[in-house]
Design an enzyme around this catalytic site. Structure first.
Site, PDB file in Angstrom:
ATOM      1  N   CYS A   1       0.697  -1.357  -0.082  1.00  0.00           N
ATOM      2  CA  CYS A   1      -0.103   0.185  -0.007  1.00  0.00           C
ATOM      3  C   CYS A   1       1.065   1.503   0.006  1.00  0.00           C
ATOM      4  CB  CYS A   1      -0.444  -0.099   1.173  1.00  0.00           C
ATOM      5  SG  CYS A   1       0.320   0.166   2.627  1.00  0.00           S
ATOM      6  N   PHE A   2       0.377   2.369   0.589  1.00  0.00           N
ATOM      7  CA  PHE A   2       1.340   3.184   0.250  1.00  0.00           C
ATOM      8  C   PHE A   2       2.426   3.558   1.395  1.00  0.00           C
ATOM      9  CE2 PHE A   2       2.375   7.876   1.761  1.00  0.00           C
ATOM     10  CZ  PHE A   2       2.923   8.244   0.398  1.00  0.00           C
TER      11      PHE A   2
END
Length: 366
Positions: free
Chosen positions: A94-95
């Site tokens: 994810c980020f």
């Protein structure tokens, strides 16, 4: 548990990557070869983000459990498992490698699938690629391939021993007329792909790596500052071809091939009209530098060529239009830029001679 590889090895291997960020995040910047199958859609991400800022993580998680129904959850897991079945050697992220990655892994694990994540997520990989881009922009043995518009620089570039096709990565041919029928990548996507291309060349240690001489922008994509500054100091190899050959190359690239792209994407009638609008818009963009009289004459030449194209399926009517642009617009600009930059020219000549010179320089097998 599979060990997370060194990031250089990960990108050199073209490792499959499952990006679970929201679509809006992926559209701003992704990684080469990554597939976006998000945990949250854009609206869910927005609502949960607002709740997180106002009430903290626990309340944000509660809202997430409300927004993501059992049906949505199963749909997400099914899509992830399909990707994993096709790409068992990959990783997810994810980020920042935080909550969304952990939730994704947990849901997968509950369905009997274990898939590793990248520590630090997209942010860590993006930071790594930026560092490599800055480092390799100044360290790799680049040589620029220059020449007038229409000499076929991109065609030749692909036959040279080691090269990076900046225009290919940017999805644009570089000139005012160089747009294609597909959108360009974001500047971040371009930078990430360029960094990976540099890493691959750095692995093989070539004697020279050829780049096409470009300005600050390729369409709307910016060349990274470190590379742009380096390019201003690099020696040139100049590709030279007679005007007749340049007209032939430009006709294929900007007329025949481009027209077919429009037909393929938009159909016969709409495609032809959008192709014509592409040229009309490009002429409008260069109007200030080109001058009103030249612009009007060139517009008329284009319309004559376009009419003949439609009526007879004959593109030779564009020759006068192309010649006018090359000799009256592009050549004066090229001459001025070449003189003002005062660069070292290592070699000049037609395509076959340049290719032979480059091959000898790189000790190619003949």
């Amino acid at each position: 548990m599979k060990t997370v590889p060194d990031l250089t090895d990960l990108f050199l291997a073209g490792t499959p990557l499952l990006d679970v960020r929201a679509p809006v995040e992926f559209s701003r910047g992704g990684l080469p070869g990554a597939v976006n199958i998000p945990l949250l859609d854009d609206e869910q991400r927005h609502q949960i983000g607002v709740r997180y800022k106002e009430q903290g993580q626990d309340k944000a998680i509660e809202l997430g459990l409300t927004l993501i129904t059992a049906e949505i959850r199963q749909s997400r897991v099914s899509a992830w498992r399909e990707f994993i079945a096709a790409n068992p050697d990959g990783f997810l992220y994810c980020f920042r490698g935080g909550l969304r990655s952990r939730i994704t892994r947990q849901w997968l694990s509950e369905n009997g699938t274990d898939y590793p994540l990248i520590p630090g997520g997209y942010k860590a990989m993006r930071s790594f690629l930026i560092e490599q881009l800055d480092r390799l922009s100044t360290g790799l043995p680049f040589v620029l391939l220059g020449g007038r518009t229409g000499v076929g620089k991109t065609r030749l570039l692909k036959h040279l021993p080691a090269h990076i096709d900046l225009e290919g990565l940017a999805g644009h041919r570089g000139s005012s007329f160089g747009g294609l029928t597909t959108p360009q990548p974001s500047t971040i996507d371009f930078e990430n792909s360029l960094a990976v291309a540099m890493l691959r060349h750095n692995e093989h240690k070539p004697h020279q790596i050829f780049l096409e001489d470009e300005g600050k922008l390729i369409g709307r994509v910016s060349i990274p500052l470190a590379l742009r500054e380096r390019m201003l100091t690099l020696p040139l190899v100049l590709l030279e071809e007679p005007l007749e050959r340049r007209i032939e190359v430009a006709e294929k690239d900007y007329i025949t091939d481009l027209h077919q792209m429009y037909l393929t994407k938009f159909g016969a009638h709409n495609g032809s009209e959008l192709f014509a609008e592409h040229h009309r818009s490009a002429l409008h963009r260069i109007r200030k530098r080109f001058g009103a009289e030249n612009l009007e004459k060139t517009r008329n030449l284009f319309e004559d060529g376009y009419k003949q194209h439609l009526q007879r399926n004959d593109t030779s009517g564009y020759h006068a239009y192309i010649a006018m642009l090359l000799t009256t617009y592009y050549d004066p600009m090229y001459d001025y830029q070449l003189q003002s930059k005062n660069r070292t020219v290592l070699f000049s000549g037609p395509a076959d001679d340049v290719a032979q010179w480059a091959c000898q320089l790189a000790a190619c097998s003949q």
